[in-house]
Enzyme design. Sequence first.
Site, PDB file in Angstrom:
ATOM      1  N   GLU A 132      26.800  50.031  49.589  1.00 40.12           N
ATOM      2  CA  GLU A 132      26.841  49.759  51.040  1.00 40.12           C
ATOM      3  C   GLU A 132      28.294  49.501  51.435  1.00 40.12           C
ATOM      4  O   GLU A 132      28.635  48.447  51.964  1.00 40.12           O
ATOM      5  CB  GLU A 132      25.936  48.582  51.423  1.00 40.12           C
ATOM      6  CG  GLU A 132      26.149  47.306  50.643  1.00 40.12           C
ATOM      7  CD  GLU A 132      25.279  46.162  51.175  1.00 40.12           C
ATOM      8  OE1 GLU A 132      25.000  46.137  52.393  1.00 40.12           O
ATOM      9  OE2 GLU A 132      24.900  45.298  50.375  1.00 40.12           O
ATOM     10  N   GLU A 142      36.466  51.431  55.311  1.00 39.85           N
ATOM     11  CA  GLU A 142      36.538  50.417  54.256  1.00 39.85           C
ATOM     12  C   GLU A 142      36.592  51.079  52.873  1.00 39.85           C
ATOM     13  O   GLU A 142      36.237  50.472  51.863  1.00 39.85           O
ATOM     14  CB  GLU A 142      35.353  49.455  54.371  1.00 39.85           C
ATOM     15  CG  GLU A 142      35.423  48.602  55.630  1.00 39.85           C
ATOM     16  CD  GLU A 142      34.286  47.604  55.757  1.00 39.85           C
ATOM     17  OE1 GLU A 142      33.536  47.427  54.777  1.00 39.85           O
ATOM     18  OE2 GLU A 142      34.143  47.015  56.844  1.00 39.85           O
TER      19      GLU A 142
END
Length: 800
Positions: free
Chosen positions: A530, A539
């Site tokens: 995730e 990210e």
Amino acid sequence: MDSPGMDMSMPMFYVGQHETKRALPVSDQLVHHAQDCGYDMLTAPITTPHFHARVLSLLSSYNQAVSEASLSSSKQPLPLIPALESVDTNLHPSDTISQLVTYTSAWIDLASPDPIIAHLSRQVLHLEIAFAAFCGVVTVVVPGPRLSASADGLSQYARAVKEALAVGSYIQLHIQMPMDGKQAGDEDEDLGHLAKFANAEYTEQQPGARLEAFSAWDAWNTVRSICRYHSRLSIALELPRRLPSLTLQSRWFSEPIRLLNIPATSFLVNAKGSFVLSKPHQIFIYRCMRLKSAPWILLTNVGPLPGVNDPDTIMDYPSGYLSPAAAADAPTPRSSMSPSPTPAEAARLVKSAGKKSSKDDPTPHLSYLRYLGRIQPNKSVIERFGGGFQDYLQSPLQPLTDNLESITYEVFEKDPIKYEWYERAITEALQDWVTEEKSTSSEDGAVVIAVVGAGRGPLVTRALNASEGSGVPVRVYAIEKNPNAYVLLQRHNAQDWNGRVTVVKTDMRAWKGPTLDDGTFGHVDILVSELLGSFADNELSPECLDGVQHVLNPQNGISIPASYTAHLTPISTPRIYTDLLARSHSGDANAFDIPWVVMLQQLDYLSTQPQDPSASQLPSNAKISQAHLEAPLSPDVQTAWEFSHPLPSTVLAQASLRRGGSAVGGGGGFTGGDGANEHNFRFSKTSFKVQDQGVCHGLAGYFETVLYAGSQGAVELSTNPVTMEEKSKDMISWFPIFFPLKNPLQVPPNSELEVSMWRQTDDRKVWYEWLVESFITVGNRRMRLSISDLQSSRSNGCLM
């Protein structure tokens, strides 16, 4: 994303009473009486008719002196208004001053082409602002510019307002603007309006502006741009009887509205003879009241305060519970629960307790608004989750370089959708694995699952649940580099997972895979992560999954997620731009070079998709739902780029050869490094049609991801406002991302915006660069109107 507060309360309606020609001075007693009637505030003019008469007398004397001297007014010193006298104002410092919304004189003309009139008007404005500031006034309403004024007149008006902001250094100035661009003509103006006294030689030379639907917004945009988006400058928006197009409503919604002015003429009368507002009015009001800084409401010219001449009269306080006649056209309340009363209502509760209702409501308009406040729709899941974080700028997470705190993990784990969808994806992957009779990476036939970046373990729990639900045996590994989260994972394994999980503390990219009995390392069948950010890859999910792919089963290995796409659209968001401008002036030189994570609320989409005209129609007896309070227009959101996993082995092999400055590596590359991460470079150029004039303050970014696509279809997540309802409604784990522009782009109607976006890398960090261009086509010629700076987040890039 920081932890938003779970605000369950409903917005309160703070309602004031406004009379454009108030007969009585606003004393403390009158304020208290208004509160007894159920109002929260009153409006008051700063000066009296005596001051008006004094200014007109001064103008008359000046004109007479110029005439007698047979001189041009340009050679005569401009008239100066003497200081205010006691008879010029009823305002004074008092305990109730904070409960007043004060108005500057409506008879001045700051945009007048006549320099004498403009000069006198500026003096009046500054005298009134200075005295109001002395008295402790916080809120001042300034009548908006005459929309027929030329561009020169608007600039004069804006300059006067900018000066006024400096005169009253704590005062909030609200510019009163008509929502639909319609303004009373000269024939409707008061005979004492200074515009009537402008010299004909100036007025005849001024062609005036052509009034259109966007005229009022355009005038406001000119004023606030000249005032550099001042944080104490906002709007008092007047709602007409018939609201303009949804496009114009959306544009005003994005602006800093602090007052909603509802004249008596905007109310309808239903079949029972009660005052009501149309459904479009109700929806717009509800949307505004859900803003982080909800506006106050002013009822204008709905009649004088009842009982003013009879101080012994005890008023029935408008509770929001209407008579059957008044509520005939209103939907059934969702429940008997009502929000807490406003201060004025609370002060009146005791006095009104036990009283019988009046047959004729003395404040019917106020009662109706209290009723609307009581029956407004419930907040959505996202609104409750993000309460207080609307339009609040947050720096993106850097999970590779920072060890997250437990509270950050906890925020994500509150999501009611994401983990359920992940469990579905793992379940379907396991079922397909068995159906397709794939060989596993374990000796006993169990499917090997590795949750990389396990955090506090929610995906580990879901993987175990998927195994139990599908009946497919699994062997689970939890990989986490955060030493603090590692401790918690061990505890979960002992107390919750019954030792069924192998917990490994390491950076996923350094993990060699499951340790086998002979000391070698095996493979993983399903990689679950995730790692997605608000723009999917911000990210460093691509870099992380590239680094751990070497442990994945080369024949049958599955990555969950399997792919993800980044999406964007140009938006207008004055509130956020004002915030960034203040940050940059306070020393944050990089404020405009950071892609901010933000729960976008008060925005306007500049490029929208065609709408079905019937979609905006709402029957008068229909109940207003949460869906009606969402953005009324669907944005044109386009795809920037895509990442898929696992990558072809040849791509990773080439990246490995480049790494470390080998002979096949790059010579420094375009951005430095050896080119080992060049396969994760991306560029896109997207084009957006702009239907109506506006201002582009930046780009809103979203993502979509396919967690798993198998025999039962695709399991997908989305933050894209166009597809989120269909793919993952009520998901709250990710807020959008915002790429700001240092200098907003003014865009005309029927123009085009082109957005260039780069994902750059130097093998040590990843950053974005973005550029926006505006074009218009005249005839067959496409012309560039403006271009933004090429902005870069390199100094704030995400470290690998």
